[in-house]
Each structure stands twice: as C-alpha cells, then as structure tokens.
Scaffold this motif. Structure first.
Motif, PDB file in Angstrom:
ATOM      1  N   GLU A  64       0.817  -1.219   0.000  1.00  0.00           N
ATOM      2  CA  GLU A  64       0.000   0.000   0.000  1.00  0.00           C
ATOM      3  C   GLU A  64       0.849   1.266   0.000  1.00  0.00           C
ATOM      4  O   GLU A  64       1.846   1.375   0.709  1.00  0.00           O
ATOM      5  CB  GLU A  64      -0.922   0.014   1.227  1.00  0.00           C
ATOM      6  CG  GLU A  64      -1.959  -1.091   1.240  1.00  0.00           C
ATOM      7  CD  GLU A  64      -2.880  -0.976   2.427  1.00  0.00           C
ATOM      8  OE1 GLU A  64      -2.731  -0.013   3.210  1.00  0.00           O
ATOM      9  OE2 GLU A  64      -3.761  -1.838   2.580  1.00  0.00           O
ATOM     10  N   ASN A  65       0.434   2.206  -0.819  1.00  0.00           N
ATOM     11  CA  ASN A  65       0.960   3.574  -0.833  1.00  0.00           C
ATOM     12  C   ASN A  65       2.482   3.687  -0.946  1.00  0.00           C
ATOM     13  O   ASN A  65       3.103   4.474  -0.215  1.00  0.00           O
ATOM     14  CB  ASN A  65       0.490   4.335   0.416  1.00  0.00           C
ATOM     15  CG  ASN A  65      -1.000   4.216   0.636  1.00  0.00           C
ATOM     16  OD1 ASN A  65      -1.450   3.686   1.644  1.00  0.00           O
ATOM     17  ND2 ASN A  65      -1.776   4.710  -0.307  1.00  0.00           N
ATOM     18  N   ARG A 112       6.047   4.909  -2.632  1.00  0.00           N
ATOM     19  CA  ARG A 112       6.475   6.077  -3.403  1.00  0.00           C
ATOM     20  C   ARG A 112       7.157   5.575  -4.664  1.00  0.00           C
ATOM     21  O   ARG A 112       8.101   4.774  -4.609  1.00  0.00           O
ATOM     22  CB  ARG A 112       7.439   6.937  -2.589  1.00  0.00           C
ATOM     23  CG  ARG A 112       7.903   8.201  -3.302  1.00  0.00           C
ATOM     24  CD  ARG A 112       8.867   8.977  -2.441  1.00  0.00           C
ATOM     25  NE  ARG A 112       9.328  10.193  -3.084  1.00  0.00           N
ATOM     26  CZ  ARG A 112      10.255  11.003  -2.568  1.00  0.00           C
ATOM     27  NH1 ARG A 112      10.796  10.716  -1.392  1.00  0.00           N
ATOM     28  NH2 ARG A 112      10.625  12.091  -3.224  1.00  0.00           N
ATOM     29  N   ARG A 170       5.525  10.354  -7.217  1.00  0.00           N
ATOM     30  CA  ARG A 170       4.211  10.346  -6.573  1.00  0.00           C
ATOM     31  C   ARG A 170       4.055   9.114  -5.699  1.00  0.00           C
ATOM     32  O   ARG A 170       4.794   8.134  -5.859  1.00  0.00           O
ATOM     33  CB  ARG A 170       3.095  10.347  -7.626  1.00  0.00           C
ATOM     34  CG  ARG A 170       2.938  11.633  -8.401  1.00  0.00           C
ATOM     35  CD  ARG A 170       2.040  11.416  -9.617  1.00  0.00           C
ATOM     36  NE  ARG A 170       0.832  10.683  -9.298  1.00  0.00           N
ATOM     37  CZ  ARG A 170       0.075  10.068 -10.216  1.00  0.00           C
ATOM     38  NH1 ARG A 170       0.421  10.097 -11.495  1.00  0.00           N
ATOM     39  NH2 ARG A 170      -1.024   9.425  -9.846  1.00  0.00           N
ATOM     40  N   ASN A 171       3.072   9.154  -4.819  1.00  0.00           N
ATOM     41  CA  ASN A 171       2.701   7.981  -4.030  1.00  0.00           C
ATOM     42  C   ASN A 171       1.598   7.228  -4.756  1.00  0.00           C
ATOM     43  O   ASN A 171       0.633   7.842  -5.236  1.00  0.00           O
ATOM     44  CB  ASN A 171       2.217   8.384  -2.641  1.00  0.00           C
ATOM     45  CG  ASN A 171       3.374   8.600  -1.684  1.00  0.00           C
ATOM     46  OD1 ASN A 171       4.496   8.808  -2.131  1.00  0.00           O
ATOM     47  ND2 ASN A 171       3.102   8.568  -0.401  1.00  0.00           N
ATOM     48  N   ALA A 172       1.738   5.911  -4.813  1.00  0.00           N
ATOM     49  CA  ALA A 172       0.694   5.087  -5.411  1.00  0.00           C
ATOM     50  C   ALA A 172      -0.457   4.940  -4.425  1.00  0.00           C
ATOM     51  O   ALA A 172      -0.379   5.373  -3.274  1.00  0.00           O
ATOM     52  CB  ALA A 172       1.256   3.725  -5.793  1.00  0.00           C
ATOM     53  N   GLY A 173      -1.543   4.302  -4.868  1.00  0.00           N
ATOM     54  CA  GLY A 173      -2.719   4.121  -4.027  1.00  0.00           C
ATOM     55  C   GLY A 173      -2.625   2.878  -3.165  1.00  0.00           C
ATOM     56  O   GLY A 173      -1.575   2.239  -3.035  1.00  0.00           O
ATOM     57  N   GLY A 174      -3.754   2.527  -2.583  1.00  0.00           N
ATOM     58  CA  GLY A 174      -3.805   1.362  -1.711  1.00  0.00           C
ATOM     59  C   GLY A 174      -3.536   0.061  -2.438  1.00  0.00           C
ATOM     60  O   GLY A 174      -3.160  -0.929  -1.800  1.00  0.00           O
ATOM     61  N   GLY A 179      -1.165  -0.253  -4.552  1.00  0.00           N
ATOM     62  CA  GLY A 179       0.257  -0.260  -4.874  1.00  0.00           C
ATOM     63  C   GLY A 179       0.587   0.090  -6.304  1.00  0.00           C
ATOM     64  O   GLY A 179       1.732  -0.072  -6.729  1.00  0.00           O
ATOM     65  N   LYS A 227       9.267   2.387   0.311  1.00  0.00           N
ATOM     66  CA  LYS A 227       8.217   2.434   1.338  1.00  0.00           C
ATOM     67  C   LYS A 227       8.882   2.156   2.678  1.00  0.00           C
ATOM     68  O   LYS A 227       9.747   1.274   2.766  1.00  0.00           O
ATOM     69  CB  LYS A 227       7.116   1.412   1.061  1.00  0.00           C
ATOM     70  CG  LYS A 227       6.000   1.432   2.131  1.00  0.00           C
ATOM     71  CD  LYS A 227       4.924   0.430   1.819  1.00  0.00           C
ATOM     72  CE  LYS A 227       3.928   0.311   2.980  1.00  0.00           C
ATOM     73  NZ  LYS A 227       3.215   1.576   3.223  1.00  0.00           N
ATOM     74  N   ASN A 229       4.771   5.574  11.281  1.00  0.00           N
ATOM     75  CA  ASN A 229       4.186   4.378  10.682  1.00  0.00           C
ATOM     76  C   ASN A 229       3.860   3.303  11.712  1.00  0.00           C
ATOM     77  O   ASN A 229       3.632   2.145  11.360  1.00  0.00           O
ATOM     78  CB  ASN A 229       5.149   3.822   9.622  1.00  0.00           C
ATOM     79  CG  ASN A 229       5.291   4.766   8.450  1.00  0.00           C
ATOM     80  OD1 ASN A 229       4.336   5.034   7.730  1.00  0.00           O
ATOM     81  ND2 ASN A 229       6.494   5.289   8.253  1.00  0.00           N
TER      82      ASN A 229
END
Length: 408
Positions: A130-131, A133, A146-150, A152, A170, A225
C-alpha cells in the motif's frame, strides 16, 4: 510671422520624429524566437501547439502552432529567461526547453512520441504494497514522483518513450531500483522486500570536558508508521534498537534529574548511530553548616548548582527579608533570629531552594529562651512576745541541758 510659423513646424516635426523613435525603441524591446519542433529522428513536426512563459511563469503565455515546416515564431521580451512547452496528444516533452537571456535566435525543441507506464509494487508474497512512493528518473530529472494508491499501482501521465530508472520505496522495505523501457502503454511489477537495521544511540553528559556515559537513561523510539520501542542505556551509555529500514524516527532520551532531549533521525538501509548529549536539570541546593544554632549566633549557608558547583551572587532571604548574596564560594553567614524552626531561601534566576535550621537557647533548649528561675531564701522571724530567743537558739539550749544531765 512666417519665420515663427516655420519654427513651429520644425518643432512639431522634431516632436513627431522623437515620438516615432521612442516607438521604435519600444518595439526593439521584443525579440523573436524561431522555434522548430523535431521528433526522435530529427524530422520536423507541424500542428504542434507551443507556449512560452518568462519571469518564472509570471510573464506570458504566448501561444503559437508550428507551421508545415515545423516552425513557429514567438515574440518575447529581450533578455528574458523563457520556458517553452509543447501541448500535443501525439508528442510529449518531459521538461520544458529553457532559453536564457533571450535574443533573436533559433530554438530547437525535440520531442518524443507519447507513452505511459503503470508500475505496481508487491511484497514477497505477491500482495500489493500500500501507498509506495514511485519515481521515474531520466536525463537528470525526476519525471514522475508520486505515491501510489492502496493497490500499490501508479499510472504515469504521458511521458517520453525510452528507458527510465524506476525507484520504488516504502518505510519498512528495502528500496528497489529497476530499469524499465517505456513505450506505448508499459506495465511493470516491482517486488519490495521488508527489512530492519540497528539504530544505536550513545548518551553522554557533556557538562564535563570529557563527556561521561549515562547509564540507565531511557531511550524511546517511535515513527509515524506505528513503530515504537523503549530500551535503557548500558554502562557505556549506549542503547540499540532494531527498526524497520527507510523511515524517520523520533528519539527521546530521558533520565531522572536530567533534561529530556528529543531528536529526529532518518534511517536508511544500514546501521545508524547517533550521539545524544544531555545535562542535569538546572537546580539549586541550599545547605546549612549546622542544623541547630544558638539564637543570635550565625550559621554558614552554602549554595551549589545541580553539579555541586558553588553559585555566586545567589540571593539568600529569611522571613521575606533579604539576608545577602553568596560569595565566590557560594557561601554566606546568616544570623538565626529566633528559637524554633527558621527557614532560609536561596534564589538565582528562576531557581530557588530552601533549608531549615533550629534556633535553640544557650542551654540547649529548643524552645523559647527564658531567664533561669531564682531560688527562694528563708528568712527567720522574731516573736516579739517572747524573751528574744530564736528557734535555733532554743534547740541549742535543750541540747546543752541534756549533755549536763548525762555528766551528773
């Protein structure tokens, strides 16, 4: 009269000429850029929309479209720093073309056919991370960051075709660097591997010229985290905690009698060591040389700081009245004004300390000093009705009579 009229005409003509000259100078403040757009093979491309801005985007835009020969004429201020971008569905350029100190000149803008890349991050089991970079790097620039979504996954905007360095990170996972050749609609799956390293803290008291290790200090470590851990320092002042890689941590060091120190630490993929210096919490200690002092006599008071060092010029008071200031040795003599509990207070800046002594009388009584009682005296009385003998004389007479009778 004619002479005056001729002079007026000459002045008017001169004024008009000056105005025209000023207009010419103003027109010369603009320069023309001849912009040519070419593809990867160097072929010119027509019908490509371009825009020019300057003054860090505050100036412009000037919009033009390339003609059949792939060129467009763009008027911009002379000496400006101009940024030229293209806007086209077929072709793309990752970064603008920069023209420094613009003058009338030719500018070539090379472009590439448009492509996209979809990057997916998964763990060792193949499940989405998840998420993460995701960054795409080429020709010295991060084209995507950018950061990806949930799930990945991240799909880029239209970018140039070609090879890119794909960097996926990550917190808690080792960084993955992969080369990906992007064309049309490219997909790439990147696997991330979890890992941890040691974060080592060395805690010392740097008040001393040779900093001293601090034992049993509490080192607390946490991250945004969800990681947290606490460990005490050993006799050498060190403490180690295993933490997930590639994250930032808040480190707090505390110990009774010491000020708490906090640090923000970045941990990459190798053991990280930090040095933390702490000092004792500022404090005063007021100590009397004697606990019991005769009323009216003086007691020597000593004021020291948290490290036992003398505190000069500390103010000493008793009962709300100032007694005096400590000397260079942190000492002061003060009179004990009364019997019983007597409290002295020392202040220096925002710090204060108190100490009690007991005032006693000269005979050692801890209560109020009182005069010694006078022993009563017995005075003989004379009976004026008798022959003038006192009681003592009568007793002696009786004793003498008894002795005479015994002799007979």
């Amino acid at each position: 009269m004619a002479a005056y009229r001729d002079a007026f005409v000459v002045c008017l003509v001169a004024l008009l000429v000056g105005t025209t000259a000023s207009g010419t100078v103003a027109a010369q403040s603009q320069v023309t850029l001849t912009v040519t757009v070419v593809d990867q093979d160097g072929n010119t491309i027509s019908d490509v929309d371009i825009s020019a801005r300057w003054d860090d985007g505050a100036g412009g835009p000037v919009n033009e479209t390339t003609r059949a020969n792939g060129q467009a004429l763009v008027d911009v201020p002379a000496g400006a720093n101009v940024s030229i971008q293209i806007h086209d569905d077929r072709y793309v350029r990752n970064v603008p073309v920069e023209v420094v100190d613009a003058e009338t000149q030719a500018v070539e803008v090379d472009v590439s056919e448009s492509a996209t890349a979809t990057v997916r991050a998964v763990n060792a089991a193949g499940d989405p991370v998840e998420n993460p970079r995701i960054r795409l790097y080429r020709d010295g620039n991060y084209v995507v960051d950018r950061n990806a979504g949930g799930d990945g996954a991240l799909t880029t905007k239209p970018i140039e075709e070609g090879e890119y360095r794909v960097i996926v990170t990550k917190p808690g996972f080792y960084r993955n660097l992969t080369s990906v050749d992007v064309s049309d609609e490219t997909s790439a799956t990147i696997q991330l591997r979890e890992g941890s390293v040691l974060l080592r803290a060395s805690v010392v008291d740097d008040y001393f010229d040779d900093p001293r290790p601090i034992r049993d200090a509490t080192v607390s470590i946490s991250s945004d985290n969800g990681f947290s851990g606490t460990v005490p320092t050993l006799s050498d002042g060190t403490a180690s905690v295993s933490v997930p890689v590639n994250d930032r941590y808040d480190v707090s060091v505390s110990k009774d009698g010491y000020e708490t120190v906090e640090r923000r630490v970045r941990v990459d993929e190798s053991e990280t060591a930090i040095d933390v210096a702490i000092q004792r919490t500022p404090a005063l200690t007021l100590t009397p040389a004697n606990q019991r002092v005769v009323v009216g006599e003086t007691v020597r008071l000593s004021v020291v700081d948290e490290y036992g060092e003398p505190v000069a010029n500390a103010t000493v008071s008793q009962g709300g009245s100032e007694v005096g200031l400590t000397d260079a040795e942190g000492e002061l003599s003060a009179t004990v004004p009364s019997a019983g509990n007597v409290t002295f207070t020392a202040t220096a800046g925002d710090l204060s300390a108190t100490a009690n002594v007991t005032g006693v009388s000269a005979d050692g009584d801890g209560g109020a000093a009182t005069p010694a009682p006078t022993q009563a005296q017995t005075t003989a009385t004379t009976d004026t009705s008798g022959p003038g003998f006192t009681v003592g004389l009568t007793a002696l007479a009786l004793l003498a009579t008894a002795l005479l009778a015994r002799r007979r």
